[in-house]
Design an enzyme around this catalytic site. Structure first.
Site, mmCIF file in Angstrom:
data_model
loop_
_atom_site.group_PDB
_atom_site.id
_atom_site.type_symbol
_atom_site.label_atom_id
_atom_site.label_comp_id
_atom_site.label_asym_id
_atom_site.label_seq_id
_atom_site.Cartn_x
_atom_site.Cartn_y
_atom_site.Cartn_z
ATOM 1 N N GLU A 136 0.832 -1.214 0.000
ATOM 2 C CA GLU A 136 0.000 0.000 0.000
ATOM 3 C C GLU A 136 0.862 1.259 0.000
ATOM 4 O O GLU A 136 0.669 2.182 0.801
ATOM 5 C CB GLU A 136 -0.953 -0.023 1.199
ATOM 6 C CG GLU A 136 -1.923 -1.199 1.147
ATOM 7 C CD GLU A 136 -2.907 -1.210 2.313
ATOM 8 O OE1 GLU A 136 -2.779 -0.361 3.218
ATOM 9 O OE2 GLU A 136 -3.811 -2.072 2.300
ATOM 10 N N GLU A 168 -4.099 -9.115 0.024
ATOM 11 C CA GLU A 168 -4.766 -8.850 1.305
ATOM 12 C C GLU A 168 -6.258 -8.746 1.026
ATOM 13 O O GLU A 168 -6.713 -7.826 0.344
ATOM 14 C CB GLU A 168 -4.228 -7.554 1.922
ATOM 15 C CG GLU A 168 -4.565 -7.376 3.382
ATOM 16 C CD GLU A 168 -3.759 -6.252 4.024
ATOM 17 O OE1 GLU A 168 -4.338 -5.526 4.847
ATOM 18 O OE2 GLU A 168 -2.562 -6.106 3.701
#
Length: 350
Positions: free
Chosen positions: A270, A348
């Protein structure tokens, strides 16, 4: 002496621990020796009948004279029986390093898998003037794997559904200090749940975790960074990025690349640069992917992206072999149209 100062907070998005919370080793060697993380073992050809092993060994000579040496490598199976041997001679110039390449063949190999994590061991002995001056052990597994864009992940030719978890480095109420039995207990519980994959979120793991994954039969996504140059918290790794990112990534690959459990490298999680079409994401991603490939070309590279969009330059220009997707569930059905010909993995999800 080592002084630890962890007073500048926050420096992580989770409990990072404080002090020296992983094991530290001081290795004493002869003046001619196998370098730190000095072997690189690959299995470029694997079948039920035979496996070809390529072993590169980096040696150092810190003396003031050239050093004629002999390197003998013996491969043993899990029961300690010799299954292959190779011997090579070389002269290492004074004050320099040299690499020796050895080819070995294991007949009727037992393949490493999730259900049968079978391990071999290569022991390399360095002789100088008839005396053994160093002995270096490289545990390894023989396996092959592939990602198919349409059919998924295959290990040793068999399709495997990856049931993975993101595993932070701390041990809950035990804290961040590494404890091998506590790590093993975690993996035992995960195995009982049906888990077969570990993502080392979001930093290089303790080596003990990878040794357990090799032995217990987990496949691992080895992840390097939670941030690059753009911060997530005030005192986090972005402050050290320019000075340390290349060395830290190289060290992770050099340390971990002989583990059979590792099947993919992740260069980030991220990353803040990925948003809004920022060209830095693609530029830095390409640099990091190049560093990884310079040290290991046997595994694909990903990065966990939570901006699954054509504007994300990390996806478009970051040289990723596989696109990692964090959540973005509504985008997954559109993925083939958004990124034609690309492969993705759910890094994820919930």
């Amino acid at each position: 002496a080592v002084k630890v100062d962890n007073s500048q907070q926050p420096n992580s998005r989770w409990y990072s621990g404080s002090g020296i919370y992983r094991n530290v080793w001081l290795t004493v060697t002869d003046k001619v020796f196998v370098d730190h993380w000095g072997t690189y073992l690959t299995t470029p050809e694997v079948s039920e009948q035979t496996a070809r092993i390529n072993l590169k060994t980096r040696l150092r000579n810190t003396t003031e004279s050239d050093a004629p040496i002999t390197v003998t490598t013996i491969v043993s199976d899990a029961r300690g029986r010799e299954v292959a041997r190779s011997s090579s001679e070389n002269v290492i110039a004074k004050g320099s390093q040299s690499e020796i390449v050895q080819e070995l063949t294991v007949k009727s190999p037992v393949l490493w898998s999730i259900d049968n994590p079978y391990l071999y061991k290569a022991v390399s002995r360095v002789q100088r003037n008839g005396r053994i001056v160093d002995t270096y052990e490289t545990p390894f597994g023989i396996r092959y794997f592939a990602f198919d864009r349409e059919k998924g992940f295959f290990l040793n030719g068999k399709r495997v559904k990856i049931n993975g978890v993101c595993d932070h480095h701390d041990l809950g109420s035990l804290g961040a200090a590494v404890n091998t039995r506590a790590l093993e207990r975690q993996l035992e519980m995960l195995k009982a749940m049906g888990v077969n994959g570990i993502r080392t979120s979001h930093n290089p793991p303790a080596p003990e975790l990878l040794e357990l994954a090799d032995r217990m039969g987990f496949i691992v996504m080895d992840e390097a960074f939670d941030m690059w140059k753009k911060e997530k918290t005030k005192f986090d790794y972005h402050l050290d990025w320019d000075e340390w990112h290349k060395r830290d990534l190289e060290d992770m690959i050099l340390r971990d690349r002989n583990h059979p459990s590792i099947f993919i490298w992740s260069i980030g999680n991220e990353i803040s640069e990925q948003w809004g079409g920022n060209p830095a994401a693609g530029i830095i991603g390409k640099e990091l992917s190049g560093i990884v490939r310079s040290l290991d070309k046997t595994r694909p590279i990903t990065s966990a992206c939570n901006f699954v969009d054509q504007k994300n330059t990390l996806i478009a220009k970051g040289d990723l072999d596989i696109v990692g997707t964090n959540y973005s569930h509504d985008r997954i059905p559109q993925f083939p149209k958004l990124f034609p010909g690309r492969t993705f993995i759910g890094t994820e999800t919930v």
